[in-house]
Design an enzyme around this catalytic site. Structure first.
Site, PDB file in Angstrom:
ATOM      1  N   LYS A  95      -2.233  -1.476  -3.834  1.00 34.37           N
ATOM      2  CA  LYS A  95      -3.079  -0.293  -3.750  1.00 34.37           C
ATOM      3  C   LYS A  95      -2.230   0.963  -3.808  1.00 34.37           C
ATOM      4  O   LYS A  95      -1.231   1.011  -3.099  1.00 34.37           O
ATOM      5  CB  LYS A  95      -3.843  -0.370  -2.427  1.00 34.37           C
ATOM      6  CG  LYS A  95      -4.719   0.814  -2.132  1.00 34.37           C
ATOM      7  CD  LYS A  95      -5.298   0.640  -0.761  1.00 34.37           C
ATOM      8  CE  LYS A  95      -6.059   1.898  -0.406  1.00 34.37           C
ATOM      9  NZ  LYS A  95      -6.520   1.885   0.940  1.00 34.37           N
TER      10      LYS A  95
ATOM     11  N   LYS B 168       0.860  -1.179   0.000  1.00 32.89           N
ATOM     12  CA  LYS B 168       0.000   0.000   0.000  1.00 32.89           C
ATOM     13  C   LYS B 168       0.901   1.234   0.000  1.00 32.89           C
ATOM     14  O   LYS B 168       1.715   1.415   0.909  1.00 32.89           O
ATOM     15  CB  LYS B 168      -0.899  -0.013   1.231  1.00 32.89           C
ATOM     16  CG  LYS B 168      -1.760   1.239   1.327  1.00 32.89           C
ATOM     17  CD  LYS B 168      -2.773   1.145   2.447  1.00 32.89           C
ATOM     18  CE  LYS B 168      -3.545   2.444   2.550  1.00 32.89           C
ATOM     19  NZ  LYS B 168      -4.557   2.396   3.604  1.00 32.89           N
TER      20      LYS B 168
HETATM   21  C1  PBG Z   1      -7.005   3.689   5.454  1.00 33.20           C
HETATM   22  C2  PBG Z   1      -7.540   3.391   4.095  1.00 33.20           C
HETATM   23  C3  PBG Z   1      -7.437   4.266   3.018  1.00 33.20           C
HETATM   24  C4  PBG Z   1      -8.094   3.668   1.956  1.00 33.20           C
HETATM   25  C5  PBG Z   1      -8.582   2.426   2.390  1.00 33.20           C
HETATM   26  N1  PBG Z   1      -8.206   2.269   3.721  1.00 33.20           N
HETATM   27  C6  PBG Z   1      -6.871   5.639   2.923  1.00 33.20           C
HETATM   28  C7  PBG Z   1      -5.611   5.980   3.561  1.00 33.20           C
HETATM   29  O1  PBG Z   1      -4.712   5.155   3.736  1.00 33.20           O
HETATM   30  O2  PBG Z   1      -5.502   7.149   3.932  1.00 33.20           O
HETATM   31  C8  PBG Z   1      -8.230   4.305   0.622  1.00 33.20           C
HETATM   32  C9  PBG Z   1      -9.264   3.795  -0.300  1.00 33.20           C
HETATM   33  C10 PBG Z   1      -9.581   4.708  -1.428  1.00 33.20           C
HETATM   34  O3  PBG Z   1      -8.924   5.751  -1.653  1.00 33.20           O
HETATM   35  O4  PBG Z   1     -10.522   4.380  -2.161  1.00 33.20           O
HETATM   36  N2  PBG Z   1      -6.732   2.701   6.320  1.00 33.20           N
END
Ligand code: PBG
Length: 344
Positions: free
Chosen positions: A266, A212
């Site tokens: 992601k 991520k």
């Molecule tokens: C946070 C989380 C995020 C997303 C899913 N879980 C955002 C972040 O890390 O700030 C993003 C999903 C999206 O942008 O559609 N735990």
């Protein structure tokens, strides 16, 4: 000096190409394009993320994600039923926590009656055949918007992991099928696996947000769950640097060793190369998250008439399959599932 007319005509005379290979032959008609197509998108590839809010009968638009709404639990059940009818295998929940319930340690994440737990129980009761995935991280619940505990400007790893294990157990108790840790703390997958097993949740799966990245493409999501304004600083001490690729392999290897059943990359489209590397290297179920900013980009352009939104949706989702993903979390899930069902 200009070319003489005869010289120009002679030079432009068609060349005898003598081709034995003509790739266009396979593209000449729809039946043929279908026959030789290497990858296809099906409804089996989809996980649908939904945003949950307090109240009843409530569907609240999200400005930066046109077409996506925050839903109260009763409305979540209605959409879950639609998802099941469309053949979508699984849905996932993200809560908009009331500002008054947010605190520095994200204690609402451990409340058995929080929005996510209520949504899980309600959907499990109404649509038991639908898979449910829940996110594990503190950010929807903390006043500072970080995924972990914050002390003197630093995110504490091991202390956060202990809370994530508790959060996972509460979600498992509510009936979730897949725990998806999105926090990027070190060692959390292993700790959660041990915790789940000890508590008797041996069959609850873990889908690790393994690679991520610290991405600008999460902006609209943070708007949707109300953490955008609150977020202090950025997430670069725990989410990955966009310049790295080998590091994704290391993260995925650790999560698999710690017990992940599947892994996720992601964001999606900007990281298709990572999906391909992960799939080739580990041959485990690999998922992509087409995140909020990717959705917003396509929708913004489509709503301005700058591109054909329907085609861009299908093409972007097919790209994940081509890159090697087994499935995609996408805000388009219901729309594309209904389209696929109609045979379009
Ligand atoms: C946070 C989380 C995020 C997303 C899913 N879980 C955002 C972040 O890390 O700030 C993003 C999903 C999206 O942008 O559609 N735990």
């Amino acid at each position: 000096r200009p070319l003489a007319v005869e010289t120009a005509q002679e030079a432009a005379r068609p060349v005898a190409l003598g081709l034995t290979q003509r790739p266009r032959r396979n593209r000449k008609a729809e039946w043929s394009r279908r026959l030789v197509r290497e990858h296809t998108l099906t409804v089996d590839d989809l996980i649908w993320p939904l945003f949950v809010i307090e109240g009843s009968g409530r569907r609240e638009p999200i400005a930066s994600m046109p077409g996506v709404e925050r839903l109260s639990v009763d409305e979540i059940v209605r959409d879950a039923e639609k998802a099941a009818r469309a053949g979508i295998p699984a849905i996932s929940f993200f809560p908009y926590t009331e500002p008054g319930l947010r605190d520095p340690t994200g204690s609402e994440s451990l409340n058995r009656e929080n929005l996510v737990c209520r949504a899980v129980r309600a959907v499990k009761k109404a649509v038991p055949e639908l898979g449910i995935m829940t996110d594990v991280a503190l950010d929807p619940y903390t006043s500072h918007g970080h995924d972990g505990l914050l002390e003197d400007g630093a995110i504490l790893n091991d202390e956060t992991v202990a809370l994530l294990v508790e959060q996972s157990l509460i979600q498992a108790e509510a009936g979730t099928d897949i725990i998806a840790p999105s926090d990027m703390m070190d060692g959390r997958v292993g700790a959660i696996r041990v915790g789940l097993d000890r508590a008797g949740f041996r069959d609850v799966q873990i889908m690790a947000y393994a690679a991520k990245y610290a991405s600008a493409f999460y902006g609209p999501f943070r708007d949707a769950i109300g953490t955008q304004a609150a977020l202090v600083g950025d997430k670069r001490t725990y989410q990955m640097d966009p310049g790295n690729s080998d590091e994704a392999i290391r993260e995925v290897a650790l999560d698999i060793a710690e017990g992940a059943d599947s892994v996720m990359v992601k964001p999606g489209l900007p990281y298709l190369d990572i999906i391909r590397r992960v799939k080739d290297e580990f041959a485990v179920p690999t998922f992509a998250y087409q995140v909020s900013g990717e959705y917003a980009m396509i929708e913004a352009a489509a709503r301005n008439g700058w591109l054909d939104g329907e085609r861009a949706m299908v093409e972007s989702l097919l790209a994940f399959k081509r890159a090697g993903a087994d499935g995609v979390l996408t805000y388009y899930a219901l729309r594309v599932a209904e389209r696929l069902r109609a045979g379009a």
